[in-house]
Design an enzyme around this catalytic site. Structure first.
Site, PDB file in Angstrom:
ATOM      1  N   LYS A  99      -1.592  -2.798  -9.728  1.00 32.33           N
ATOM      2  CA  LYS A  99      -1.158  -3.862 -10.803  1.00 32.33           C
ATOM      3  C   LYS A  99      -1.781  -4.301 -11.864  1.00 32.33           C
ATOM      4  CE  LYS A  99       2.739  -3.756  -7.880  1.00 32.33           C
ATOM      5  NZ  LYS A  99       3.877  -3.213  -8.493  1.00 32.33           N
ATOM      6  N   GLU A 121       7.749 -11.598 -11.021  1.00 33.54           N
ATOM      7  CA  GLU A 121       8.291 -11.368  -9.502  1.00 33.54           C
ATOM      8  C   GLU A 121       7.275 -10.921  -8.667  1.00 33.54           C
ATOM      9  OE1 GLU A 121       8.336  -7.560 -10.386  1.00 33.54           O
ATOM     10  OE2 GLU A 121       9.104  -9.009 -11.604  1.00 33.54           O
ATOM     11  N   SER A 387      -3.329   3.003  -3.427  1.00 31.17           N
ATOM     12  CA  SER A 387      -2.985   1.895  -4.634  1.00 31.17           C
ATOM     13  C   SER A 387      -3.057   0.494  -4.398  1.00 31.17           C
ATOM     14  CB  SER A 387      -1.239   1.967  -4.586  1.00 31.17           C
ATOM     15  OG  SER A 387      -0.740   1.748  -3.157  1.00 31.17           O
TER      16      SER A 387
END
Length: 405
Positions: A99, A121, A387
């Site tokens: 991210k 969010e 990830s």
């Protein structure tokens, strides 16, 4: 003639209106259109500014810790037989997931645009943590919307966000998960258009977000190309990644899309099963409009959005990024799915064979290795995008396993 032959390049697009085929676009309130257009211009200007790229590259290297390693999973390879399995270790980035690649770019844009307040969010909390981290670094106020259910099952990340100075707002509407957090963030943005930048965490939302997030995340695939050439002297034969909205997957896939000999697999969350409750928009959805873009969505016969379910908070979303929807339709990505039970088994297997505790999101990709890897020759090179790290999921995993890890 197949769809793949008909497409000249899978890397062109979106068009000037933000469409990938029939998907994407800008379906937003009039109040937000000036902000969307300002963001589109600011991003175009930043891309053309060498100073922006130099600053971002420096932060990626010295703050995020890139490049992330490409790791040969020897014991997992031996366990399955067949393909040689590599992990792209996005779990080793600062904040513990992919991210941060995207958030860094967006927060730099917010600063460039003079926005003193950022909203985001989050589902699993990793996007929220990355946003809180970068806002702290650059001195920008941060508000993160998170479904109340996700607040309960991702407490470590809630505490991290608050420690970094962010305000975490628990959303009590709807199913109280990621979709509802995004709804509340959009409502906030409409209300605070003058001073607020909305940092979206995946390749969804109104144009230019799907394109912009993809571009920032493509560092994953670009590094993988170089690292695989260095390790094996050639490109990988297959790529596999989990998909919710799909930013980690698009980041790995996009630089390889025009190498048509490379197999690409996206793994959705099958939850309790595709005939029950799940979050597999490609497998169980159809085209519709949500959160500013047209894409595959889980909907009932009346077009109402259905509640998604996944053991993974980061995949618990009833839609998918519009570029993924298009790549599905033209046949470039093969979409698979994995259930909660399969993800839990993959969590245990990876942890015990490789000494790497993976995020439940990534476990969905790992869960399909047993189907694919054994059927490949031993010189087949497969890259799994790991990830994120799984320490955030330990309480949830322990609960689902009856308290026994």
């Amino acid at each position: 003639m197949s769809a793949q032959v008909q497409v000249n390049s899978f890397r062109t697009g979106p068009d000037e209106r933000g469409h990938f085929g029939i998907y994407g676009g800008r379906f937003v309130a009039e109040t937000l259109m000036p902000l969307i257009l300002d963001l589109e211009k600011a991003y175009a200007d930043a891309k053309a500014d060498p100073a922006f790229r130099r600053e971002m590259d420096a932060h990626l290297k010295n703050y995020v810790g890139r490049p992330s390693p490409l790791y040969l999973a020897e014991r997992l390879t031996a366990h399955f037989g067949g393909a040689k399995i590599y992990f792209k270790r996005e779990d080793l980035n600062h904040t513990g997931a992919h991210k941060v690649n995207n958030v860094l770019g967006q927060i730099m844009l917010a600063k460039r645009m003079g926005k003193p307040r950022v909203i985001a969010e989050t589902g699993a909390g990793m996007h929220g943590v990355a946003t809180a981290t970068m806002c702290a670094k650059f001195g920008i106020k941060c508000v993160v919307f998170m479904g109340a259910v996700d607040v309960g099952r991702q407490q470590p990340n809630v505490l991290r966000m608050r420690a970094l100075g962010a305000e975490v707002r628990a959303v009590e509407s709807g199913a109280r998960t990621l979709k509802d957090a995004m709804n509340e963030a959009l409502r906030d943005w409409v209300t605070n258009v003058a001073d607020t930048f909305y940092c979206i965490g995946t390749v969804a939302g109104p144009h230019p977000y799907p394109m912009m997030v993809r571009d920032f995340q493509s560092i994953i695939g670009n590094e993988t190309r170089e690292q695989m050439q260095e390790a094996e002297g050639r490109l990988p034969d297959s790529l596999i990644a989990c998909i919710g909205g799909g930013s980690n997957a698009m980041g790995l896939f996009h630089p390889f899309l025009d190498e048509r000999q490379i197999e690409i697999y996206g793994v959705e969350a099958a939850g309790h099963g595709l005939n029950k409750q799940h979050a597999a928009s490609i497998a169980g959805g159809r085209p519709g409009v949500l959160h500013g873009n047209r894409t595959y969505l889980l909907m009932d016969d009346d077009g109402q959005i259905e509640e998604a379910h996944s053991i993974s908070a980061g995949l618990d979303y009833p839609g998918i990024g519009p570029e993924h929807a298009w790549l599905n339709d033209v046949g470039r990505i093969t979409f698979l799915s994995a259930t909660d039970k399969e993800a839990l088994a993959a969590f245990q297997l990876c942890s015990r064979l490789e000494g790497i505790i993976p995020a439940l999101e990534a476990c969905h990709a790992l869960a399909r290795l047993g189907d694919i890897a054994p059927k490949k020759p031993r010189d087949h090179l497969m890259v799994v995008n790991l990830s994120g790290r799984g320490d955030k999921d330990l309480d949830s995993v322990a609960h689902h396993l009856g308290g026994k890890l």
